[in-house]
Motif scaffolding. Sequence first.
Motif, mmCIF file in Angstrom:
data_model
loop_
_atom_site.group_PDB
_atom_site.id
_atom_site.type_symbol
_atom_site.label_atom_id
_atom_site.label_comp_id
_atom_site.label_asym_id
_atom_site.label_seq_id
_atom_site.Cartn_x
_atom_site.Cartn_y
_atom_site.Cartn_z
ATOM 1 N N SER A 233 -23.697 -55.189 -55.882
ATOM 2 C CA SER A 233 -24.162 -56.529 -55.497
ATOM 3 C C SER A 233 -24.198 -56.650 -53.981
ATOM 4 C CB SER A 233 -23.225 -57.604 -56.040
ATOM 5 O OG SER A 233 -23.008 -57.397 -57.405
ATOM 6 N N VAL A 234 -23.184 -56.101 -53.323
ATOM 7 C CA VAL A 234 -23.099 -56.264 -51.876
ATOM 8 C C VAL A 234 -24.250 -55.525 -51.204
ATOM 9 C CG1 VAL A 234 -21.590 -54.310 -51.226
ATOM 10 C CG2 VAL A 234 -21.350 -56.476 -50.061
ATOM 11 N N MET A 235 -24.571 -54.343 -51.710
ATOM 12 C CA MET A 235 -25.643 -53.564 -51.079
ATOM 13 C C MET A 235 -27.016 -54.170 -51.353
ATOM 14 S SD MET A 235 -24.506 -49.564 -51.408
ATOM 15 C CE MET A 235 -25.703 -49.071 -50.152
ATOM 16 N N VAL A 236 -27.226 -54.598 -52.607
ATOM 17 C CA VAL A 236 -28.524 -55.186 -52.951
ATOM 18 C C VAL A 236 -28.695 -56.522 -52.213
ATOM 19 C CG1 VAL A 236 -29.887 -56.165 -54.838
ATOM 20 C CG2 VAL A 236 -28.742 -53.963 -55.129
ATOM 21 N N SER A 237 -27.627 -57.301 -52.128
ATOM 22 C CA SER A 237 -27.708 -58.571 -51.386
ATOM 23 C C SER A 237 -28.018 -58.311 -49.925
ATOM 24 C CB SER A 237 -26.385 -59.337 -51.459
ATOM 25 O OG SER A 237 -26.010 -59.528 -52.788
ATOM 26 N N LEU B 245 -21.615 -47.961 -58.371
ATOM 27 C CA LEU B 245 -22.100 -47.613 -57.026
ATOM 28 C C LEU B 245 -22.931 -46.330 -57.047
ATOM 29 C CD1 LEU B 245 -22.135 -48.347 -54.047
ATOM 30 C CD2 LEU B 245 -19.917 -47.237 -53.776
ATOM 31 N N LYS B 246 -22.654 -45.486 -58.051
ATOM 32 C CA LYS B 246 -23.421 -44.246 -58.184
ATOM 33 C C LYS B 246 -24.915 -44.533 -58.326
ATOM 34 C CE LYS B 246 -22.840 -41.547 -61.752
ATOM 35 N NZ LYS B 246 -21.983 -40.853 -62.744
ATOM 36 N N SER B 247 -25.252 -45.702 -58.880
ATOM 37 C CA SER B 247 -26.679 -46.021 -59.018
ATOM 38 C C SER B 247 -27.354 -46.103 -57.650
ATOM 39 C CB SER B 247 -26.870 -47.331 -59.795
ATOM 40 O OG SER B 247 -26.402 -48.436 -59.051
ATOM 41 N N MET B 248 -26.595 -46.513 -56.620
ATOM 42 C CA MET B 248 -27.158 -46.575 -55.269
ATOM 43 C C MET B 248 -27.191 -45.195 -54.618
ATOM 44 S SD MET B 248 -28.148 -49.670 -54.609
ATOM 45 C CE MET B 248 -28.500 -49.567 -52.859
ATOM 46 N N VAL B 249 -26.264 -44.333 -55.045
ATOM 47 C CA VAL B 249 -26.245 -42.968 -54.517
ATOM 48 C C VAL B 249 -27.444 -42.196 -55.077
ATOM 49 C CG1 VAL B 249 -24.964 -40.790 -54.483
ATOM 50 C CG2 VAL B 249 -23.740 -42.961 -54.251
ATOM 51 N N LEU B 250 -27.683 -42.383 -56.387
ATOM 52 C CA LEU B 250 -28.761 -41.641 -57.042
ATOM 53 C C LEU B 250 -30.132 -42.231 -56.735
ATOM 54 C CD1 LEU B 250 -27.119 -41.193 -60.576
ATOM 55 C CD2 LEU B 250 -27.332 -39.458 -58.771
ATOM 56 N N GLY B 251 -30.196 -43.548 -56.605
ATOM 57 C CA GLY B 251 -31.489 -44.222 -56.474
ATOM 58 C C GLY B 251 -32.027 -44.121 -55.058
ATOM 59 N N ASN B 252 -33.356 -44.121 -54.946
ATOM 60 C CA ASN B 252 -33.965 -44.181 -53.623
ATOM 61 C C ASN B 252 -34.899 -45.383 -53.501
ATOM 62 O OD1 ASN B 252 -36.031 -43.354 -55.239
ATOM 63 N ND2 ASN B 252 -36.497 -41.471 -54.113
ATOM 64 N N ALA B 253 -34.875 -46.241 -54.538
ATOM 65 C CA ALA B 253 -35.747 -47.418 -54.522
ATOM 66 C C ALA B 253 -35.168 -48.477 -55.448
ATOM 67 C CB ALA B 253 -37.152 -47.033 -54.978
ATOM 68 N N LEU B 254 -35.587 -49.722 -55.220
ATOM 69 C CA LEU B 254 -35.233 -50.813 -56.130
ATOM 70 C C LEU B 254 -36.507 -51.246 -56.835
ATOM 71 C CD1 LEU B 254 -32.982 -52.982 -53.733
ATOM 72 C CD2 LEU B 254 -32.224 -51.437 -55.567
#
Length: 401
Positions: free
Chosen positions: A301-305, A370-379
């Motif tokens: 949430s903190v990163m997406v916000s 948080l791994k979803s942000m490590v693996l992902g390169n886009a929203l």
Amino acid sequence: MLSLQEAQSRVLGAMGTTEVVTRNILEAWGHTLAEDITAPHPVPPFDNSAMDGYAVRAADVAAATPGGPVRLRVLEDLPAGYVSGREVGPGEAVRIMTGAPLPPGADAVVPVENTRAEGWEVLVLEPVSSGENVRRAGEDVREGETVLRRGTRIGPAEMGMLASLGRAEVPCHRKAIVGIISTGDELLEPGEELRPGKIRDSNSFSLFGLVLEADAVPLRLGPVRDDPDLLERVILENVEKVDAFVTSGGVSVGDYDVVKEVLQRVGEMEFWKVAMRPGKPQAFGRVGGRPLFGLPGNPVSVMVSFEMFVRPALLKMMGRREIFRPTVTAVLDTPVGRKKGRTELIRVVAEWKEGRYHARVTGPQGSGILKSMVLGNALAVLPEEVGRLEAGEEVTLYLLR
Ligand code: AMP
Ligand code: MG
């Protein structure tokens, strides 16, 4: 609930800009240009050779062939950085290096491979046409041309361009200093031993990286325990040092509420429920004239916000013209289903395949993964009204890297 767009526009509407400062080119990297930059002279400044070879009059060598070479008298040797004192007349040539100014009288350059030197004479084996192998004055930048626009990020190419225009110093917006405070009694530093009930503070580190990536200057001021007086002290002690604060945690409903309590006490704050997932609870306002972003505590949430609110706000604050991540349309390779009603930002792996972008969900999408942000390169953006998208359907992506 506030829509994501409404919350974004309220935040952006409240942003001022940092002052304009002068930076040396070498210090200007990552800053935003505060003025248009116009060329005081053409680049290149003079007609020059694009090859090592011989500056000639094209008409002289029009009939040259390997079997019937044209013999020219070589007047001199001309390296880059020097100007010829001689005019090239009929039957004459100047031996010229790449970057040296074309001597008067010459209108083309014969590459050295197409010649044979014989003392102060040269045999030209191939013809050239007028203008061949010559870089014209101003062919990169015309005199008076506006090459760089205000609001542009100064990166490597801009640094080189500024140098070639003779701009040793440039006006740019000062980088914003961002105070980062994570809150929570449960938080430990990465070096500390895990203890029952405790977790390590990850948010202040991901925020630190996000602030750097937004070309601003992070100042880590936490983690701070859920103690109202302590939190108040950290904020007030640093308010003169920063241009904005970002806090994590303590803004959701049913929370222990210290952040809320303190923010209300020291600033003018609003607490929003934003129709987005992750990141529904948000706080935004001002403390001592500085904007404060109260982001939720969950690591995703903190990163997406930050991506949705803080990054564009910081870029706007620093005078940037482009404040949003680039968007592309992609085809979904995995279906996504969910409850409608909120804009959902799904972490995906975006990949260019067979002429278009494809998006694949990273895996579990909980706001603590948080791994979803490590693996992902886009929203991937699922608008409020969309419930389910099947594989093969199109989706908009914000490209993060
Ligand atoms: P909060 O919004 O303070 O209720 O926090 C929501 C969730 O995020 C809780 O599970 C917290 O433990 C977690 N959390 C809060 N702050 C951090 C942080 N700095 N690093 C990692 N997790 C955190
Ligand atoms: Mg908390």
